[in-house]
Design an enzyme around this catalytic site. Structure first.
Site, PDB file in Angstrom:
ATOM      1  CB  SER A  68      15.401 -21.544  -0.501  1.00 30.51           C
ATOM      2  OG  SER A  68      16.116 -22.599  -1.094  1.00 30.51           O
ATOM      3  CE  LYS A  71      14.789 -25.810   1.204  1.00 35.33           C
ATOM      4  NZ  LYS A  71      15.427 -24.953   0.199  1.00 35.33           N
ATOM      5  CB  SER A 128      18.077 -23.075   2.967  1.00 34.68           C
ATOM      6  OG  SER A 128      17.136 -22.987   1.936  1.00 34.68           O
TER       7      SER A 128
END
Length: 392
Positions: A68, A71, A128
């Site tokens: 993640s 991101k 997230s």
């Protein structure tokens, strides 16, 4: 007697070799301990944000799944759209079937549900949320696929060589990879949008507050709460990537970025990043030279409609040095580019060069503070007359 002398000689040599081996092993261990701030990580890097100077690195160019932490790039493109005004925080986004179908970390958006950009941005930065990431990507680019193309275009624009994205979320995908170095550079760029930390520093909040579907947001980056000065940025975890973290902290005007990838447990991940941050703040200092947006010089173009437009720093400018080092020979110089009109606010027109003696410290883009249009015929005529009048 000769036999005893031979035995003693062999014993002395053996003990000497043993001592040399112990000393060598001890020296190696000491050196490794002093340098390996993230022993549990497959790779890592520690940089100062303004200069980009590297304080520590470990296999920083090793290609690994970023999970993640992907991101960070997603957030960067979102912040650019907000800054341009093509996306507004109070815009309402209707959630698609595709966005609602995202697994992994999520805020459990329903297809057809409507949510404002500000809340979706919180979902990405704090929780997230994969569903919120895709919803924002679809709003900006029309589809996640097109948004991913823009992500990879931005990678090239930043000059990063070892990153390729296949999605906006970091969910497992073939040929989706990055490095600690590249993640740090993306984080550096994201932090030029200073308002991002208003989101990434939130430890807990609520979405859909006071409704039946109220959702509690808790930051996946626990250092936001437990390490003074940490106000971002992004965690990551998949079975393949293991535990990853790109963190940033600010203390006494110095902002640093620490990245670790491929750590077995969240506890070890947080300990590694804490070690790196401790090292940065204990070892280094910065001297702030200019703030982002501070006027550096003026641009006076003969054929421009506006005279004396401010040329400003594109980002904050500092110099990094070890505590106790001299920084008395700092000099700055402005190198202006040849430009073509018209110019838009934020267009690059030069570089601010900082040196300590003969050593290059940094080169920072300089941009125009406002739009500059081509001068009209009337303006050119008026200037010519004014010049003629002065000469007479």
């Amino acid at each position: 007697m000769k036999k005893y002398i031979l035995m003693i000689t062999i014993l002395v040599i053996t003990l000497s070799l043993f001592s040399i081996q112990v000393m060598a092993e001890g020296g190696t261990a000491t050196q490794k301990k002093s340098l390996d701030l993230a022993p549990e990580a497959k790779s890592g890097i520690l940089i100062e944000r303004d200069t980009g100077n590297v304080m520590y690195e470990k296999d920083a160019n090793k290609k690994l799944p970023p999970a993640s932490m992907t991101k960070i790039m997603t957030l960067l493109l979102i912040m650019e759209e907000l800054e341009k005004g093509s996306l507004k925080k109070d815009d309402v986004i209707r959630i698609s079937e595709n966005a609602a179908s995202m697994g992994g970390s999520q805020i459990f958006l329903e297809a057809g549900e409507e949510m404002i950009v500000n809340d979706l941005l919180k979902g990405v930065a704090v929780a997230s949320a994969n569903d919120a990431s895709v919803a924002l990507a679809e709003r900006i680019a029309g589809s996640e696929e097109e948004f991913v193309n823009r992500m990879n275009d931005k990678v090239k624009e930043l000059g990063l060589k070892n990153t390729l994205f296949q999605n906006t979320t970091g969910l497992p995908a073939e040929n989706h990879y990055s490095t600690a170095h590249d993640m740090a550079m993306m984080a550096k760029e994201l932090l030029s949008h200073e308002s991002i930390t208003e989101y990434t520093s939130i430890y807990e909040d609520y979405l859909r507050k006071d409704s039946e579907d109220e959702f509690w947001l808790v930051n996946t980056n626990k250092l936001v709460r437990f390490y003074p000065g940490v106000d971002g940025l992004k965690t990551g975890f998949t079975n393949e990537a293991k535990y990853c973290l790109t963190a940033t902290a600010k203390k006494n005007d110095m902002r640093v970025i620490a990245v670790v990838m491929g750590v077995d447990t969240p506890k070890e991940r947080n300990a590694a990043v804490s070690n790196m941050l401790d090292y940065a703040f204990n070892t280094y200092e910065t001297k702030k030279l200019f703030d982002k947006g501070q006027a550096i010089t003026k641009l006076d173009l003969l054929k421009a409609e506006q005279n004396n437009v401010n040329v400003v720093a594109a980002e904050s400018i500092s110099t990094l040095y070890k505590k106790g080092e001299s920084v008395e020979n700092l000099t700055t110089s402005v190198e202006l580019d040849s430009v073509e009109l018209p110019l838009n606010e934020g267009d690059r027109v030069g570089t601010l060069v900082v040196k300590n003696g003969e050593n290059l410290i940094s080169e920072t883009p300089l941009v125009v503070e406002s739009d500059i249009e081509k001068a009209s015929l009337f303006t050119l005529f008026k200037r010519s007359m004014q010049k003629l009048s002065k000469n007479n």
